[in-house]
Each structure stands twice: as C-alpha cells, then as structure tokens.
Design an enzyme around this catalytic site. Sequence first.
Site, PDB file in Angstrom:
ATOM      1  N   LYS A  51      48.561   7.127  58.981  1.00 26.23           N
ATOM      2  CA  LYS A  51      49.686   8.041  59.234  1.00 26.23           C
ATOM      3  C   LYS A  51      50.566   8.123  57.987  1.00 26.23           C
ATOM      4  O   LYS A  51      50.429   7.302  57.068  1.00 26.23           O
ATOM      5  CB  LYS A  51      50.478   7.521  60.431  1.00 26.23           C
ATOM      6  CG  LYS A  51      51.055   6.127  60.195  1.00 26.23           C
ATOM      7  CD  LYS A  51      51.583   5.504  61.464  1.00 26.23           C
ATOM      8  CE  LYS A  51      52.299   4.200  61.142  1.00 26.23           C
ATOM      9  NZ  LYS A  51      52.831   3.548  62.340  1.00 26.23           N
ATOM     10  N   TYR A 270      74.686  14.545  36.883  1.00 28.78           N
ATOM     11  CA  TYR A 270      75.685  15.031  37.839  1.00 28.78           C
ATOM     12  C   TYR A 270      76.760  13.985  38.108  1.00 28.78           C
ATOM     13  O   TYR A 270      76.456  12.827  38.400  1.00 28.78           O
ATOM     14  CB  TYR A 270      75.017  15.351  39.177  1.00 28.78           C
ATOM     15  CG  TYR A 270      74.104  16.540  39.168  1.00 28.78           C
ATOM     16  CD1 TYR A 270      74.545  17.798  38.751  1.00 28.78           C
ATOM     17  CD2 TYR A 270      72.781  16.415  39.593  1.00 28.78           C
ATOM     18  CE1 TYR A 270      73.687  18.892  38.762  1.00 28.78           C
ATOM     19  CE2 TYR A 270      71.921  17.504  39.605  1.00 28.78           C
ATOM     20  CZ  TYR A 270      72.381  18.742  39.198  1.00 28.78           C
ATOM     21  OH  TYR A 270      71.543  19.810  39.208  1.00 28.78           O
TER      22      TYR A 270
END
Length: 375
Positions: A51, A270
């Site tokens: 998964k 940033y």
Amino acid sequence: MGSVAKPRFISSLKPECAHPAWIEIDTAQFKRNLATIRKKIGKRLFCLPVKGNAYGHGLYEIAKNAEESVDYFGVAYLKEGIELRSKGIKKPILIFGAIYEDQISDLIELDLEFTICSKYKASLVAEKCKDRKCRVHLEIDTGMRRTGVRSENAMDLLSFVEKLGCFEIVGMYSHLATSDCPNDSFAKTQIETFSSLAKQVASQGLLCHLANSGGVAYYPDSYFDMVRPGLLAYGYFPDGKEDPEILPCLSLKARVSYFKVVAGGSGISYGHQYRAKEESRIVTVPLGYGDGYRKSLSRGKVLIRGKRFPIAGAICMDQFMVDIGKKEAYVGDEVVLIGKQGDEEISLWEVSRLAGSIPHEMLSSLTDRLPRFFL
Ligand SMILES: *Cc1c(COP(=O)(O)O)cnc(C)c1O
C-alpha cells in the site's frame, strides 16, 4: 486524423537527466530483507504490504521484484489492486480497507481478495456476487479499533458469512496497535485474544494472520499462519532499532541546479528565516515539498561531496537552498537527502524525527513526480 508530433529529444534523454531529483532502490538489499524475514518466519506465508505506493518505493516495481519471494500482497484500496492486476501481477492480493458496494463487481472480476469487517458488508456482497465465490478474509478487532468486528462477535460473523453461501472464507485476521516496541503488555493481550479465536477455527483451515512489522520483529507468538510486515521489509524497524540483517534500500537524491555567493547577513528563501553568517556559497537543490520533502525539514542537513551541510531557509515546493560556507560544490553534483554518500549517512529515521513524523509517513509522502530507479 491529426497527430501530435512526439518530441523526439525527450526519448534521447537518460531518465536521470529528464528529472534532476530521484529515488534509488537497491533491489538486492530489498530482496535480502525479504529473505531475512522468510528465514525468521519459517513455514508461514508472507504477505508483503505494498500500500502507499509500496511505502513510496514504487507499487508495481516492488511487487514485480518481490513476486518470487512472497506469497501475498497487501494493499489498502481497490485502486492499488487494479494497478497490480492490470500490470500482470498474479499472486493473491488482499485489500485491507473496508470495501464499498459499488466496488464489488471489480473486486470479483479482478480476483482480488478482500476484507469482510461486518455482517452488513457481507450482505451487500451476497446481493451482488451471483454465481462466483468471493475470496474473503474476516477482520476481527482485537484492540486496534479501526475496522473489524469485536472479538466476542467473531464466531457469529463467521457463521453468518458461511450461511450466505457465496464466499470462500480464506482467512481471519486482526491488526496490532502497539507492537512497535518489544514486551508491550497490550500487544500481548491482543495476541492472546487472537490466539483463542484461532484455536476455535482451527478445524476450518482458515489462514489466521496478525503480525505487522512489530509483530514479526518482536512477537514470535503473533506469527500464526501468515505475517504482514511492511516497514520491516523495506528495511526499517518500527522503533528505530538497527540490525545488519535488515537494511534500508531507498535513497533520495538530486543534482545541484544552481550555485551562487551571497553576502554575510543575506536572508535566504521565503520569509528570510535563515541568514548567512558571513559571505557564503549557496547551492540550490531542485526538490521540495511537492516531491514529499517536507517544509518541516527546513532545519535539516544534506550530503554533498561526502559532507553534511545545512539547509538554508524554507523549503519551497520544488527547490531549496543549502549553505556550503566556504566549501566547494558545483552544478551537477549529487546531493543525498536520504541515504549514504562517502562515509556519511542521513537516515530516514533522522529525517522523520526532524519532521516530527515516522518512516511510514515520510516514505508514503514521496510523490510520483520523483522517478524511481531500481539498481
Ligand atoms: C499497513 C498494514 C500492515 C503493515 O504495517 P507495518 O507497520 O508497515 O508492518 C499490516 N497489516 C495491515 C492490516 C495494515 O494496514
């Protein structure tokens, strides 16, 4: 019919040139992990959970490489089962998650085994399955409290499902909530509860299974007829323990895309949360949170030319910067974000702890934008 010209220059690029950041899988090490687990579990069956894009390693490629070594694949959703079947994986596939009414015909058509975790779901399937027998595993909740019927209702579910007549009941399973560490008393209680259920169905030939990675690593009493270790198969113990027999097989790498020199005091990226202490060389690495390399790793380190260097400033969606001080590095140099370079290593556990996360989450967050190379 109008046809779109194929951009020929792309096909002439080597894959590692087409994208400047990538994942490498050491296939031999992955197979050694599978062999080590095999040895540990003896004659029990081995279900490999794939998964979450095989814990970020690449769903189909991992399944293909493991198909000879394991007996079963475990997925969370129908979609993952469809991908494996459509690419030719033949081994039994068990869907762990609860199913939905509108998925039933596909589940049957693709010969996927699935989980029955209530009488209600069993009845839904019985209405749809017509003359085909559905291969199912009953899920019992022994303490995870996610899906599954309570253990006191297990035998009732079993007889209910048997009476519906359209099922081949392949197995019965449960999931451990606290097996990450050795000697956990709740894990032991779950094992005892499941064990008494397994005894009650012993004459019916059901595959009883319980063990996840923690179970396989620390609780031999949890092995029953099949085990389902995910994280361990990819090379990590769930509590961070190290063992030379089980080693990571995934590395995360990129190539320096840009080089510059900044003045002392310059803010970088940033928000300018990082400032160069003095005149420094800064390199740019073309990978970011859009690839699954979390913003919370902005205080992390990477390896360049065999040395650790600090990430400088906020990680952006596709890029971040590294402060290499007065050291040398050039455009095109390999950057290791997870894995080894020379004598240095940045482990997945180191990165996970810094991000306040766990290896399962860090791995399954690595996005499809990153190509996977199986070495
Ligand atoms: C994810 C999962 C596993 C594997 O868990 P690990 O901790 O990676 O070993 C096993 N069984 C079920 C039902 C799961 O959902």
